[in-house]
Design a protein around this motif. Structure first.
Motif, PDB file in Angstrom:
ATOM      1  N   ARG A   1      36.793  32.952  43.070  1.00  0.00           N
ATOM      2  CA  ARG A   1      35.948  33.305  41.925  1.00  0.00           C
ATOM      3  C   ARG A   1      36.742  34.193  40.987  1.00  0.00           C
ATOM      4  O   ARG A   1      37.244  35.252  41.391  1.00  0.00           O
ATOM      5  N   VAL A   2      36.836  33.769  39.737  1.00  0.00           N
ATOM      6  CA  VAL A   2      37.695  34.425  38.762  1.00  0.00           C
ATOM      7  C   VAL A   2      36.871  34.876  37.557  1.00  0.00           C
ATOM      8  O   VAL A   2      36.074  34.106  37.019  1.00  0.00           O
TER       9      VAL A   2
ATOM     10  N   GLU B   1      31.249  38.273  44.832  1.00  0.00           N
ATOM     11  CA  GLU B   1      32.090  37.110  45.152  1.00  0.00           C
ATOM     12  C   GLU B   1      33.380  37.093  44.335  1.00  0.00           C
ATOM     13  O   GLU B   1      34.352  36.434  44.719  1.00  0.00           O
ATOM     14  N   ALA B   2      33.408  37.792  43.192  1.00  0.00           N
ATOM     15  CA  ALA B   2      34.601  37.786  42.339  1.00  0.00           C
ATOM     16  C   ALA B   2      35.758  38.484  43.044  1.00  0.00           C
ATOM     17  O   ALA B   2      35.625  39.602  43.528  1.00  0.00           O
ATOM     18  N   SER B   3      36.892  37.818  43.107  1.00  0.00           N
ATOM     19  CA  SER B   3      38.065  38.405  43.765  1.00  0.00           C
ATOM     20  C   SER B   3      39.280  38.466  42.851  1.00  0.00           C
ATOM     21  O   SER B   3      40.261  39.129  43.172  1.00  0.00           O
ATOM     22  N   VAL B   4      39.231  37.766  41.718  1.00  0.00           N
ATOM     23  CA  VAL B   4      40.362  37.732  40.795  1.00  0.00           C
ATOM     24  C   VAL B   4      39.867  38.099  39.397  1.00  0.00           C
ATOM     25  O   VAL B   4      38.855  37.568  38.924  1.00  0.00           O
ATOM     26  N   GLY B   5      40.557  39.027  38.760  1.00  0.00           N
ATOM     27  CA  GLY B   5      40.271  39.377  37.374  1.00  0.00           C
ATOM     28  C   GLY B   5      41.507  39.122  36.528  1.00  0.00           C
ATOM     29  O   GLY B   5      42.628  39.430  36.950  1.00  0.00           O
TER      30      GLY B   5
ATOM     31  N   ALA C   1      41.533  41.428  46.614  1.00  0.00           N
ATOM     32  CA  ALA C   1      41.312  41.364  45.170  1.00  0.00           C
ATOM     33  C   ALA C   1      42.620  41.556  44.416  1.00  0.00           C
ATOM     34  O   ALA C   1      43.523  42.271  44.869  1.00  0.00           O
ATOM     35  N   VAL C   2      42.700  40.929  43.251  1.00  0.00           N
ATOM     36  CA  VAL C   2      43.877  41.110  42.403  1.00  0.00           C
ATOM     37  C   VAL C   2      43.436  41.103  40.948  1.00  0.00           C
ATOM     38  O   VAL C   2      42.612  40.281  40.538  1.00  0.00           O
ATOM     39  N   LEU C   3      43.959  42.045  40.176  1.00  0.00           N
ATOM     40  CA  LEU C   3      43.683  42.129  38.749  1.00  0.00           C
ATOM     41  C   LEU C   3      44.982  41.888  37.986  1.00  0.00           C
ATOM     42  O   LEU C   3      45.955  42.620  38.157  1.00  0.00           O
ATOM     43  N   TYR C   4      44.983  40.840  37.181  1.00  0.00           N
ATOM     44  CA  TYR C   4      46.133  40.541  36.336  1.00  0.00           C
ATOM     45  C   TYR C   4      45.866  41.067  34.927  1.00  0.00           C
ATOM     46  O   TYR C   4      44.770  40.920  34.391  1.00  0.00           O
ATOM     47  N   GLU C   5      46.897  41.643  34.341  1.00  0.00           N
ATOM     48  CA  GLU C   5      46.806  42.120  32.961  1.00  0.00           C
ATOM     49  C   GLU C   5      47.894  41.419  32.156  1.00  0.00           C
ATOM     50  O   GLU C   5      49.091  41.625  32.406  1.00  0.00           O
ATOM     51  N   LEU C   6      47.505  40.552  31.235  1.00  0.00           N
ATOM     52  CA  LEU C   6      48.465  39.781  30.449  1.00  0.00           C
ATOM     53  C   LEU C   6      48.848  40.574  29.199  1.00  0.00           C
ATOM     54  O   LEU C   6      47.979  40.970  28.412  1.00  0.00           O
TER      55      LEU C   6
ATOM     56  N   ALA D   1      27.039  31.323  43.511  1.00  0.00           N
ATOM     57  CA  ALA D   1      26.893  30.203  44.440  1.00  0.00           C
ATOM     58  C   ALA D   1      28.167  29.365  44.540  1.00  0.00           C
ATOM     59  O   ALA D   1      28.259  28.488  45.411  1.00  0.00           O
ATOM     60  N   GLY D   2      29.135  29.621  43.669  1.00  0.00           N
ATOM     61  CA  GLY D   2      30.372  28.858  43.709  1.00  0.00           C
ATOM     62  C   GLY D   2      30.333  27.591  42.888  1.00  0.00           C
ATOM     63  O   GLY D   2      31.311  26.841  42.846  1.00  0.00           O
ATOM     64  N   GLU D   3      29.204  27.324  42.212  1.00  0.00           N
ATOM     65  CA  GLU D   3      29.104  26.124  41.388  1.00  0.00           C
ATOM     66  C   GLU D   3      29.955  26.257  40.126  1.00  0.00           C
ATOM     67  O   GLU D   3      30.467  25.263  39.602  1.00  0.00           O
ATOM     68  N   LEU D   4      30.078  27.471  39.608  1.00  0.00           N
ATOM     69  CA  LEU D   4      30.960  27.780  38.481  1.00  0.00           C
ATOM     70  C   LEU D   4      31.926  28.858  38.949  1.00  0.00           C
ATOM     71  O   LEU D   4      31.600  30.044  38.928  1.00  0.00           O
ATOM     72  N   PRO D   5      33.118  28.495  39.408  1.00  0.00           N
ATOM     73  CA  PRO D   5      34.018  29.495  40.002  1.00  0.00           C
ATOM     74  C   PRO D   5      34.711  30.409  39.001  1.00  0.00           C
ATOM     75  O   PRO D   5      35.316  31.405  39.401  1.00  0.00           O
ATOM     76  N   VAL D   6      34.617  30.101  37.704  1.00  0.00           N
ATOM     77  CA  VAL D   6      35.304  30.908  36.690  1.00  0.00           C
ATOM     78  C   VAL D   6      34.318  31.239  35.575  1.00  0.00           C
ATOM     79  O   VAL D   6      33.587  30.365  35.101  1.00  0.00           O
ATOM     80  N   LEU D   7      34.306  32.514  35.165  1.00  0.00           N
ATOM     81  CA  LEU D   7      33.514  32.949  34.015  1.00  0.00           C
ATOM     82  C   LEU D   7      34.426  33.669  33.033  1.00  0.00           C
ATOM     83  O   LEU D   7      35.299  34.449  33.433  1.00  0.00           O
ATOM     84  N   VAL D   8      34.218  33.398  31.756  1.00  0.00           N
ATOM     85  CA  VAL D   8      34.933  34.101  30.694  1.00  0.00           C
ATOM     86  C   VAL D   8      33.949  35.051  30.016  1.00  0.00           C
ATOM     87  O   VAL D   8      32.807  34.676  29.743  1.00  0.00           O
ATOM     88  N   THR D   9      34.374  36.282  29.752  1.00  0.00           N
ATOM     89  CA  THR D   9      33.488  37.251  29.119  1.00  0.00           C
ATOM     90  C   THR D   9      34.278  38.172  28.209  1.00  0.00           C
ATOM     91  O   THR D   9      35.486  38.358  28.397  1.00  0.00           O
TER      92      THR D   9
END
Length: 465
Positions: free
Chosen positions: A339-340, A400-404, A432-437, A380-388
């Motif tokens: 979940r991202v 459930e979110a493990s990646v940012g 968990a892992v947080l990426y900063e681009l 629920a895992g039906e949408l594994p990625v959300l943009v905000t």
């Protein structure tokens, strides 16, 4: 009752102390004498101080200001408090039931509040920043105490012994209802120092006060006013202190990306226009009034509109260049099945990412019903990625979110810590892992360094590559 008896009353968010102007009591330390009513007047929050003064001096008084009651509250059976939650409650009680508890997201701040509500056993108002949080708190309190919970906000004006309100509604209504609560709980209390929001704390007599936040510090330094409004920080634990046992283990990575040649050329050209305008107008954006001065100059001075367009364009290139979009795709492939959450600084970039990768987007424009549906599908895992953009920075429970992936953001330390907190709620086996681009050779490098000035990022595995 003798006419000379001191009377306390509540009026439009203020405390009235009916005592002579030449009273021997040191009321001038807390109140001002109001010649219009021939009585002393103070902000309602001075109630506890004035009552304590009267008790200390053994002065009889008629308390008509107090409109709150003692309650017979009992927490329903649930999980046993963790040691740090007990310690937080004890510290708050030792501070005369006034103070701020600082705990990272996902460590049960709301449960600490439930313990405090049960301990105080007074009519209570809980104040939260959003309607989503209002409903979440109301549901939790109803389950915890087995009673109907009042709601103030979103069209509701149902005030009960335990009531949850939005900041906005509380600020508007407190001059009318400020005598009705003995305990004020302020969630995400770093918002409270705002000029309008302060009124909700100043206009209530509540002698017991509890602030909750993961990030009390503010860039403008106004967090110092929390000491006056709620009490000092009485208990604090930071993210790195809670990792592993309470929060998921995590790492953070700064990922540098290089602008495509044409974008790098356009960035340099537009930034030069913007910077030259600042220099010509002798504007320092680092100063408190710098941004306001820039906008005024853009509206009034020759070349101002061009400078503003150049500023917006160079910022967009740095925040949403093609190299960042390619990096997002690589990270989504690397974390396929996890979940991202993808964070941006603005709605435009969020929608661009959503359109490019066919991903759901949540911004402040998203209707509440749609937001609930999207978050439910994410959990629920039906949408594994959300943009905000920013609406998921705080207050949303998504364990459930493990990646940012932070595509862009402000220089706010709080915002960056909040985004990290979104992915740290504990789940068995979670890393968990947080990426900063970061766009290399742009102003983003400076912004990134500013927002990472927090102990959560002072770690050997806080990598850059």
């Amino acid at each position: 009752m003798a006419d000379s008896l001191i009377k306390l009353s509540f009026q439009d968010g203020t405390l009235i102390v009916a005592a002579p102007a030449d009273t021997d009591l040191p009321l001038s330390d807390h109140c001002q004498y109001d010649e219009r009513i021939h009585a002393w007047r103070a902000e309602a929050m001075a109630y506890a101080t004035v009552v304590r003064l009267l008790h200390t001096r053994q002065v009889a008084y008629d308390d008509q200001a107090r409109g709150y009651d003692k309650l017979a509250l009992q927490l329903n059976a649930g999980p046993e408090p963790r040691d740090y939650q007990r310690d937080a409650l004890h510290a708050w009680v030792q501070a005369d039931c006034r103070g701020v508890v600082v705990l990272p997201t996902g460590t049960g701040k709301s449960f600490v509040a439930q313990l405090a509500i049960a301990r105080a056993s007074r009519t209570t108002l809980v104040v939260v920043p959003t309607l989503d949080l209002m409903e979440q708190w109301a549901s939790q309190l109803a389950a915890a105490f087995g009673q109907d919970i009042g709601l103030l906000g979103g069209g509701s004006k149902d005030i009960r012994d335990l009531t949850v309100s939005t900041y906005d509604s509380a600020a508007i209504m407190m001059e009318f209802i400020g005598k009705r609560f003995g305990l004020l709980v302020v969630d995400e209390c770093h918002h409270l120092p705002g000029p309008a929001y302060q009124l909700l704390a100043r206009f209530t007599i509540a002698p017991f006060r509890l602030g909750l936040t993961a990030t009390p510090e503010r860039n403008d330094g106004a967090d110092e006013v929390l000491d006056e409004l709620l009490g000092t920080i009485c208990f604090r634990r930071d993210i790195d202190e809670m990792e592993g046992a309470v929060l998921s283990p995590y790492r953070t990575e700064r990922v540098g990306v290089t602008l495509d040649p044409d974008e790098a050329e356009e960035y340099a050209a537009t930034r030069a226009v913007y910077v030259n305008f600042l220099r010509a107008q002798r504007i320092n954006l680092a100063s408190a009034q710098g941004w306001s001065q820039f906008l005024i100059a853009c509206a009034r001075q020759r070349g101002g509109r061009e400078a503003l367009r150049a500023f917006l364009r160079q910022r967009h290139i740095a925040q949403a260049g093609r190299a960042k979009l390619r990096q997002i795709w690589e990270l989504l492939q690397e974390h396929h099945g996890e979940r991202v959450l993808i964070f941006t600084a603005d709605n435009q970039t969020a929608y661009e990412i959503g359109q490019r990768f066919v991903l759901p987007v949540i911004t402040h424009h998203t209707k509440i019903a749609e937001r609930r549906e999207l978050l439910g599908a994410f959990r629920a895992g039906e949408l594994p990625v959300l943009v905000t953009s920013k609406v998921l920075n705080e207050g949303v429970d998504v364990p459930e979110a493990s990646v940012g992936i932070v595509v862009s953001g402000s220089g706010s330390i709080r915002e960056h810590v909040q985004r990290l907190g979104r992915i740290l709620r504990p789940v068995a086996g979670k890393q968990a892992v947080l990426y900063e681009l970061i766009s290399a050779d742009t102003a983003e490098c400076y912004v990134s360094n500013r927002r990472r000035q927090h102990r959560a990022y002072e770690r050997p595995d806080s990598l850059s590559h």
